[in-house]
Scaffold this motif. Structure first.
Motif, PDB file in Angstrom:
ATOM      1  N   GLY A  95       0.794  -1.228   0.000  1.00  0.00           N
ATOM      2  CA  GLY A  95       0.000   0.000   0.000  1.00  0.00           C
ATOM      3  C   GLY A  95       0.820   1.269   0.000  1.00  0.00           C
ATOM      4  N   PHE A  96       0.311   2.235   0.713  1.00  0.00           N
ATOM      5  CA  PHE A  96       0.998   3.526   0.804  1.00  0.00           C
ATOM      6  C   PHE A  96       0.551   4.209   2.087  1.00  0.00           C
ATOM      7  N   TYR A  97       1.265   5.268   2.447  1.00  0.00           N
ATOM      8  CA  TYR A  97       0.788   6.107   3.543  1.00  0.00           C
ATOM      9  C   TYR A  97       1.198   7.532   3.273  1.00  0.00           C
ATOM     10  N   TYR A  98       0.631   8.439   4.038  1.00  0.00           N
ATOM     11  CA  TYR A  98       1.105   9.811   3.993  1.00  0.00           C
ATOM     12  C   TYR A  98       1.057  10.329   5.422  1.00  0.00           C
TER      13      TYR A  98
ATOM     14  N   GLU B 284     -11.487   9.508   2.319  1.00  0.00           N
ATOM     15  CA  GLU B 284     -11.663   8.564   1.212  1.00  0.00           C
ATOM     16  C   GLU B 284     -12.707   9.081   0.224  1.00  0.00           C
ATOM     17  N   ALA B 285     -13.779   9.649   0.757  1.00  0.00           N
ATOM     18  CA  ALA B 285     -14.827  10.182  -0.125  1.00  0.00           C
ATOM     19  C   ALA B 285     -14.269  11.310  -0.996  1.00  0.00           C
ATOM     20  N   ARG B 286     -13.462  12.205  -0.370  1.00  0.00           N
ATOM     21  CA  ARG B 286     -12.894  13.297  -1.144  1.00  0.00           C
ATOM     22  C   ARG B 286     -11.921  12.765  -2.195  1.00  0.00           C
TER      23      ARG B 286
ATOM     24  N   LEU C 190      -8.643   3.300   1.935  1.00  0.00           N
ATOM     25  CA  LEU C 190      -7.875   3.716   3.109  1.00  0.00           C
ATOM     26  C   LEU C 190      -8.050   2.645   4.177  1.00  0.00           C
ATOM     27  N   THR C 191      -6.958   2.331   4.841  1.00  0.00           N
ATOM     28  CA  THR C 191      -7.024   1.175   5.745  1.00  0.00           C
ATOM     29  C   THR C 191      -6.829   1.520   7.216  1.00  0.00           C
ATOM     30  N   GLY C 192      -6.309   2.701   7.519  1.00  0.00           N
ATOM     31  CA  GLY C 192      -6.157   2.996   8.943  1.00  0.00           C
ATOM     32  C   GLY C 192      -5.398   4.273   9.213  1.00  0.00           C
TER      33      GLY C 192
ATOM     34  N   ARG D  41      -0.462   9.608  10.594  1.00  0.00           N
ATOM     35  CA  ARG D  41      -0.247   8.825   9.385  1.00  0.00           C
ATOM     36  C   ARG D  41      -1.570   8.199   8.956  1.00  0.00           C
ATOM     37  N   VAL D  42      -1.842   8.265   7.676  1.00  0.00           N
ATOM     38  CA  VAL D  42      -3.010   7.569   7.144  1.00  0.00           C
ATOM     39  C   VAL D  42      -2.494   6.498   6.192  1.00  0.00           C
TER      40      VAL D  42
END
Length: 634
Positions: free
Chosen positions: A101-104, A121-123, A196-198, A215-216
């Motif tokens: 995955g990824f994060y930011y 996630e909606a945005r 998005l997972t967490g 972190r997302v």
RNA sequence: GCCGGCGUAGCUCAGGGGUAGAGCAACUGAUUCGUAAUCAGUAGGUCGGGGGUUCGAUUCCCCCCGCCGGCUCCA
């Protein structure tokens, strides 16, 4: 004009044409599954343009490792754009693609909640739908610094300040601009499937001393199908979770009243552990180890001598006062084994000396790191310490390595990731010893013919090591085995032997654990087999089920015989229907269910049914026992 | 240790300022049954612990413990 080759095709294009246009012209079908290109070994955006040196273009497939990484990286940018548009005073830090995955990371006024995750996630979906072009360009470092400074992006400033060269690259989509090496997808609409997972707190640059950022985590895949497959894999892993199965199969628990990270082994789990331990002991005796037992507490001086008091004090339980002397619960077994070694004068002819112990140790792990059986505060190491002459090192390591692989394979693990960890920055011991030990480890690894990788600088302060990670059936890696060379302890404890010329000499020690800790290894076994242990390890191997109470007496005799033969059997003569009993035995993952009805009783037979659901033809009890005994070994 | 979430019957979970509910499990009875759930009844909870607010707290607030997802760490 630039002569361009893509796979088998070749054509000339004017300079300044984008790779996207080239592919569109040359091979439309190929373009469909391409997310970037590799030109002369360098990854480039599809939007990037031909320049005079560009000749051979390799398309990066969306399904490839690099292709998916690019998708994820772009998804991270989309997430950052979403977060910046939703919240005020957000500073962005870093947002890479990672495995799965990824994060930011963001510096925000308040932490994100699960509701924030949904909003973000909606945005993101809106941004993907809007299909903003993602445009990269190269700018001067000074200009970039000024740009991010004006936006208050202090983390970007810090990153730019640490970069080499005069130019940096930035990527923009809509009104969001990020410092980034790229490459990226041509536009946000190319992101096909993400989730998005967490959320989590994460320190800036990974240091506890720095500010904690928000972190997302998310993941993205080349297709909706691939994303769903991934989520199904997560679900599968969840089903195998040893904490869940541990409760369901009544294997172990922990208790709030006892304390975090301290395991209660229930009868079922204890049975599996006992079988493991018996096997382990038997193999060690065969392997010329001496099995020893040592105390759980000892005077703290032992750990001061060993150096652990200084190196790992924050992970030791506090000392207790015993008549004015300080004692601690042991975090390791080695000093004890050394004391045993030192009770005699040793000759080179006695070496190697191998002491093995299932030694229970206690380490004060910080509360946040505890995790099921995998990270606990009290655990039993399948430990051993080998004392040898320097000449014996290579041979001994080979022996240990092969022994390790043999034991692991016995438990059904056949795939390994092997690492050689070399001298770290902070180390003790002579450089020549390190070199000798590292080459001995290397030679041993090479003699097995197995692949391994080198982790430079990842060794322990007292010596280099080999770590073996086992791969379970669903491909996850678990760190278990470790083989460590130690020059430090023999020195510190003044361990000696008499060499060929009768002079005092210093032996080398090896520390090794094959399963690591029984707790961790057991947790790993549970997940590997999803709780359905192989016959020889199953807590209950056979359950005898009656059809009606008419068969109770015969069933009892079958049960009694199975117990006498040393098989772990259970008897279920409850007044329930057969289907009910079978269902229950099945849920308990018992390998064999012996159905006893009127016909079996009349013929003096049993009707075995396997855990997988397969019914076997009725056979004599002797026949079944023979089958069971055949399976009752690794 | 840090960030966030969670803690209600043995398990999975619902509920919510006026001292709690379902399914499964357990127990009792009936049923004697052939390869993944027979029917009926009964019992079961200091709502993680402590403190506070309130006439009243399981519900709101604070502290602690534990668990979960991460960060950091892992001899």
């Amino acid at each position: 004009m630039v002569q361009v080759r893509v796979a088998e095709k070749e054509k000339a294009y004017p300079e300044g044409v984008s790779f996207f246009e080239v592919l569109k012209d040359l091979d439309k079908g190929l373009l469909k599954k391409t997310v970037a290109v590799r030109v002369n070994g360098v990854l480039r955006d599809l939007r990037a343009r031909l320049d005079s040196t560009d000749t051979t273009i390799e398309p990066v497939d969306i399904e490839s490792k690099e292709g998916i990484e690019i998708c994820r990286h772009s998804a991270a940018h989309v997430m950052a754009e979403a977060v910046r548009s939703l919240y005020d005073n957000v500073k962005v830090a870093i947002g890479p693609a990672i495995e799965d995955g990824f994060y930011y990371d963001f510096d925000t006024e308040r932490p994100f909640t699960p509701e924030d995750l949904e909003k973000i996630e909606a945005r993101m979906k809106e941004i993907v739908k809007a299909d903003h072009p993602i445009i990269g360009k190269s700018v001067g470092k000074a200009e970039a610094l000024e740009f991010f400074k004006a936006k208050g992006e202090i983390y970007k400033e810090e990153i730019i300040a640490g970069l080499e060269g005069d130019e940096v690259s930035v990527y923009s989509q809509a009104d969001f601009t990020d410092l980034c090496r790229g490459p990226h997808l041509p536009s946000t609409g190319w992101i096909k499937a993400f989730k998005l997972t967490g959320t989590a707190g994460a320190y800036w640059r990974g240091s506890e001393k720095n500010k904690m950022l928000q972190r997302v985590y998310g993941t993205a895949f080349a297709s909706r199908k691939a994303l769903e497959d991934y989520l199904a894999r997560i679900e599968e892993a969840r089903k195998r979770d040893h904490r869940k199965l541990g409760r369901e199969l009544d294997l172990f628990t922990t208790s709030e009243d006892i304390g975090a990270g301290l395991v209660l082994w229930h009868p079922n789990g204890s049975t599996v552990r006992r079988v493991i331990e018996d096997f382990w002991k038997g193999e060690h005796v065969k392997g010329d180890y001496s099995i020893v037992y040592t105390p759980h507490i000892a005077q703290v001086g032992l750990w001061k001598t060993s150096g652990h008091w200084d190196f790992y004090r924050e992970n030791l339980f506090s000392p207790m006062d015993v008549e004015g002397q300080e004692y601690i619960v042991k975090p390791m077994n080695c000093p004890f084994h050394i004391q045993i070694y030192k009770t005699h004068l040793r000759s080179y002819r006695d070496l190697p000396v191998r002491y093995a112990e299932l030694g229970t140790v206690y380490r004060y792990e910080r509360s946040g790191v505890l995790h099921g059986l995998l990270r606990v505060r009290g655990f039993t190491q399948d430990d051993a310490h080998i004392f040898m002459t320097p000449d014996q090192l290579e041979e001994e390591i080979k022996g240990v390595l092969n022994f390790t692989l043999y034991i692991l394979k016995s438990f059904g693990f056949n795939e390994f990731d092997i690492y050689l960890s070399t001298r770290p920055e902070k180390y003790v011991g002579a450089l020549e010893n390190w070199a000798k030990a590292e080459s001995a480890l290397k030679a041993a690894l090479e003699s097995t013919g197995l692949e391994y990788s080198v982790d430079p600088g990842e060794g322990v302060f007292y010596g280099p090591k080999i770590d073996i990670k086992i791969k379970d059936v669903i491909g996850r890696s678990w760190q278990c085995s470790t083989i460590q060379v130690d020059f430090n302890l023999p020195e510190r404890f003044d361990v000696t032997y008499r060499d060929e010329s009768g002079h005092e000499a210093r032996p080398i020690m090896i520390h090794r654990a094959l399963m690591g800790s029984l707790e961790r290894f057991f947790g790993c076994l549970v997940e590997h087999y999803a709780g359905a242990f192989p016959f020889w390890l199953s807590p209950v191997q056979v359950t005898v089920l009656t059809v009606t109470q008419r068969n109770d007496e015969y069933a009892r005799s079958v049960y009694k015989r199975l117990r006498e033969e040393g098989l772990r059997a259970e008897l279920d003569i409850r007044n329930e229907k057969l289907g009910y009993k079978i269902r229950e035995a099945q849920l308990k993952k018992i390998p064999y269910q012996l159905v006893i009805g009127d016909s079996e009783e009349a013929d003096g037979k049993v009707a075995p049914r396997q855990r997988g659901g397969e019914s076997l033809a009725p056979e004599s009890l002797d026949g079944f026992i023979e089958r069971a005994k055949r399976e009752n070994r690794p």
